[in-house]
Enzyme design. Structure first.
Site, PDB file in Angstrom:
ATOM      1  N   LYS A   1      42.090 141.903  46.070  1.00 19.66           N
ATOM      2  CA  LYS A   1      41.393 140.646  46.374  1.00 19.66           C
ATOM      3  C   LYS A   1      39.935 140.909  46.772  1.00 19.66           C
ATOM      4  O   LYS A   1      39.047 140.118  46.454  1.00 19.66           O
ATOM      5  CB  LYS A   1      42.155 139.902  47.477  1.00 19.66           C
ATOM      6  CG  LYS A   1      43.549 139.455  46.993  1.00 19.66           C
ATOM      7  CD  LYS A   1      44.470 139.091  48.145  1.00 19.66           C
ATOM      8  CE  LYS A   1      45.832 138.613  47.682  1.00 19.66           C
ATOM      9  NZ  LYS A   1      46.815 138.490  48.776  1.00 19.66           N
TER      10      LYS A   1
ATOM     11  N   GLY B   1      45.874 132.648  48.626  1.00 18.85           N
ATOM     12  CA  GLY B   1      46.931 131.635  48.464  1.00 18.85           C
ATOM     13  C   GLY B   1      46.337 130.255  48.240  1.00 18.85           C
ATOM     14  O   GLY B   1      45.597 130.025  47.274  1.00 18.85           O
TER      15      GLY B   1
ATOM     16  N   GLU C   1      54.738 141.241  47.761  1.00 22.62           N
ATOM     17  CA  GLU C   1      54.679 141.587  46.344  1.00 22.62           C
ATOM     18  C   GLU C   1      56.024 142.152  45.904  1.00 22.62           C
ATOM     19  O   GLU C   1      56.828 142.594  46.734  1.00 22.62           O
ATOM     20  CB  GLU C   1      53.603 142.660  46.111  1.00 22.62           C
ATOM     21  CG  GLU C   1      52.190 142.212  46.405  1.00 22.62           C
ATOM     22  CD  GLU C   1      51.800 140.998  45.589  1.00 22.62           C
ATOM     23  OE1 GLU C   1      51.742 141.089  44.367  1.00 22.62           O
ATOM     24  OE2 GLU C   1      51.576 139.934  46.186  1.00 22.62           O
TER      25      GLU C   1
ATOM     26  N   ASP D   1      47.047 145.341  47.852  1.00 21.60           N
ATOM     27  CA  ASP D   1      46.896 143.922  47.510  1.00 21.60           C
ATOM     28  C   ASP D   1      45.591 143.361  48.104  1.00 21.60           C
ATOM     29  O   ASP D   1      44.851 142.639  47.436  1.00 21.60           O
ATOM     30  CB  ASP D   1      48.117 143.139  48.027  1.00 21.60           C
ATOM     31  CG  ASP D   1      48.015 141.657  47.734  1.00 21.60           C
ATOM     32  OD1 ASP D   1      48.221 141.268  46.575  1.00 21.60           O
ATOM     33  OD2 ASP D   1      47.719 140.891  48.668  1.00 21.60           O
TER      34      ASP D   1
ATOM     35  N   LYS E   1      46.014 139.027  40.882  1.00 24.67           N
ATOM     36  CA  LYS E   1      44.888 139.770  41.466  1.00 24.67           C
ATOM     37  C   LYS E   1      44.829 141.217  40.995  1.00 24.67           C
ATOM     38  O   LYS E   1      43.747 141.770  40.810  1.00 24.67           O
ATOM     39  CB  LYS E   1      44.924 139.700  42.991  1.00 24.67           C
ATOM     40  CG  LYS E   1      46.247 140.059  43.660  1.00 24.67           C
ATOM     41  CD  LYS E   1      47.106 138.849  43.932  1.00 24.67           C
ATOM     42  CE  LYS E   1      48.558 139.210  44.145  1.00 24.67           C
ATOM     43  NZ  LYS E   1      49.131 138.778  45.356  1.00 24.67           N
TER      44      LYS E   1
ATOM     45  N   GLY F   1      53.010 132.584  49.641  1.00 24.32           N
ATOM     46  CA  GLY F   1      54.152 131.663  49.614  1.00 24.32           C
ATOM     47  C   GLY F   1      54.081 130.735  48.411  1.00 24.32           C
ATOM     48  O   GLY F   1      53.015 130.507  47.828  1.00 24.32           O
TER      49      GLY F   1
ATOM     50  N   THR G   1      58.603 133.114  42.439  1.00 21.53           N
ATOM     51  CA  THR G   1      58.198 132.349  43.630  1.00 21.53           C
ATOM     52  C   THR G   1      57.084 131.351  43.312  1.00 21.53           C
ATOM     53  O   THR G   1      57.186 130.163  43.628  1.00 21.53           O
ATOM     54  CB  THR G   1      57.706 133.344  44.712  1.00 21.53           C
ATOM     55  OG1 THR G   1      58.744 134.290  44.942  1.00 21.53           O
ATOM     56  CG2 THR G   1      57.373 132.647  46.008  1.00 21.53           C
TER      57      THR G   1
HETATM   58  N1  HSE Z   1      51.824 139.488  48.735  1.00 17.19           N
HETATM   59  C1  HSE Z   1      50.683 138.641  48.859  1.00 17.19           C
HETATM   60  C2  HSE Z   1      50.402 138.428  50.337  1.00 17.19           C
HETATM   61  C3  HSE Z   1      50.914 137.333  48.171  1.00 17.19           C
HETATM   62  O1  HSE Z   1      51.283 138.730  51.152  1.00 17.19           O
HETATM   63  O2  HSE Z   1      49.315 137.996  50.674  1.00 17.19           O
HETATM   64  C4  HSE Z   1      49.716 136.438  48.084  1.00 17.19           C
HETATM   65  O3  HSE Z   1      48.694 137.016  47.316  1.00 17.19           O
END
Ligand code: HSE
Length: 435
Positions: free
Chosen positions: A206, A135, A191, A202, A106, A303, A14
């Site tokens: 971060k 993002g 992910e 996730d 990350k 995205g 992606t």
């Molecule tokens: N899976 C992550 C999200 C992608 O939905 O934020 C971006 O880091």
């Protein structure tokens, strides 16, 4: 003066596809703005790539990342494979060879921060990881460079697009959890393993990265409190709404007198707050500095194209430094490596906040008075109360209490006692309130 910056791209998923597309579509504007020709000369992928809107005539495609690592003409390795396996080897080997590295990974940075940053600081290669958080929002640069004169007291935000997409769909369209997750996956937000999104992992990755930048220290991922959104039921969304709140998955860290707080959990935020208005896969991060005050950064948090924007910004920054044969004046974490001390995150039991507590009571039209008595004995006081007008199949009714600010350990102590009382139809639902 180097004017041609040669990129080795590992991963054409992606984000990788977005980076290849952006570099070709915006080549002219990037050239005009920077004077640099930035080209992907080699890409590694094991997936099909011929459907992508990318001209591969000048890109050598291989299925082996070693081909890229061993290609001496490559200046910047862009690691977009993800995970902590092969990606770790690519990043460490590239630094070892003196190449610059850009990554959106990350998980790798959060779980192996000491090793990765130590290699980055020790290498003559440069390091960009803007795409790892938020993002397309340049939150790494905001904290590291924009607020470099401030003492940062904390941050709080929505930093997982998938989780926010699911909660928004459950709130606004009454979509069920599974359908909303499938939609987020189809849109390329989730992910590879979506449990990382829905279980808060996730977000936690971060949070660790932002804590290290904000507080100039290294933290242990395993000390973070992590709770995802799988326990959020439609009734909680409805009752929160009646009380004037939205439910959001927050990542939060504070530098308090008690020590460093770091946590990920769903939270009630006031409907009129900025965080409440963040919808779909958008992210928003509020950073509090001692001079700048409260700030809010907002944008697409997941995205292909938004994340590619952040990756390419890192590539351009590295290209600019390479083009003047210079050294980057900004260190990867904004401070010299030897000043990055390992710091502790305090246990979640030590935090103080407000709480949404939902009690599911058997055959009773009123909240039994024992509940408030037990809470009060444990120094937990109530500011708001609500009775649900829904009764479930077992004829039990939900009551919600919103507490005043209380110590988490006092709340947990009370709930342990209340949960064992005979009128409780199911365990109490606790959701923290972000005041
Ligand atoms: N899976 C992550 C999200 C992608 O939905 O934020 C971006 O880091």
């Amino acid at each position: 003066m180097k004017k041609n910056i040669k990129i080795g791209l590992c991963g054409l998923g992606t984000v990788g596809a977005g980076v290849a597309t952006l570099l070709q579509k915006n080549a002219q504007i990037i050239q005009t703005r920077t004077g640099l020709d930035i080209n992907i000369v080699q890409a590694a992928t094991i997936d099909p790539y011929d459907h992508l809107d990318v001209d591969f005539s000048n890109i050598k495609v291989t299925d082996s990342v070693d081909d890229i690592l061993n290609n001496p003409e490559i200046d910047v390795m862009v690691e977009l494979i993800g995970g902590t396996g092969i990606a770790k080897k690519i990043v460490l080997d590239a630094f070892d060879k003196g190449k610059s590295v850009v990554t959106a990974n990350k998980a790798l940075l959060a779980k192996h921060s000491q090793e990765i940053f130590s290699a980055a600081y020790g290498s003559k290669g440069l390091f960009g990881y803007e795409a790892s958080v938020g993002g397309g929002i340049p939150i790494i640069r905001n904290i590291r460079e924009g607020f470099s004169g401030d003492k940062i007291d904390g941050f709080s935000g929505i930093i997982n697009g998938t989780g926010n997409y699911i909660l928004s769909a459950m709130t606004n369209e009454r979509t069920d959890f599974k359908t909303a997750l499938k939609q987020a996956q189809d849109k390329g937000y989730a992910e590879a393993d979506p449990t990382f999104d829905i279980e808060g992992i996730d977000t936690a990755h971060k949070v660790i990265i932002l804590m290290e930048l904000a507080f100039n220290a290294l933290f242990d991922f395993d000390q973070l409190y992590i709770e995802g959104i799988t326990g959020i039921e439609p009734i909680d969304i409805d009752l929160a709404d009646e009380l004037g709140y939205r439910i959001k998955l927050l990542g939060k860290a504070l530098n308090t007198e008690r020590g460093f707080e770091g946590r990920v959990h769903p939270a009630l935020v006031k409907k009129d707050s900025m965080l409440a208005s963040v919808q779909g896969a958008f992210n928003a991060i509020s950073v509090f500095g001692n001079f700048v005050g409260h700030t809010m950064s907002y944008g697409a948090g997941a995205g292909s194209f938004p994340t590619a924007s952040a990756v390419v910004a890192d590539i351009i920054e590295i290209g600019r430094v390479l083009s003047i044969d210079g050294a980057n004046s900004v260190q990867p974490l904004g401070v010299p490596f030897e000043r990055l001390k390992k710091m502790e995150i305090i246990p979640v039991e030590e935090i103080e906040t407000e709480y949404y507590l939902r009690f599911n009571i058997k055959n009773n039209n009123q909240l039994p008075p024992e509940i408030e008595n037990i809470l009060s004995k444990n120094h937990v006081n109530i500011q708001q109360e609500l009775k649900s007008n829904q009764t479930d199949a077992e004829n039990s009714t939900s009551f919600v209490l919103i507490t005043q600010t209380a110590k988490e350990k006092d709340v947990r102590e009370s709930l342990k006692i209340i949960n064992s009382l005979p009128f409780m139809a199911s365990p109490i639902k606790l959701i923290r309130v972000d005041p």
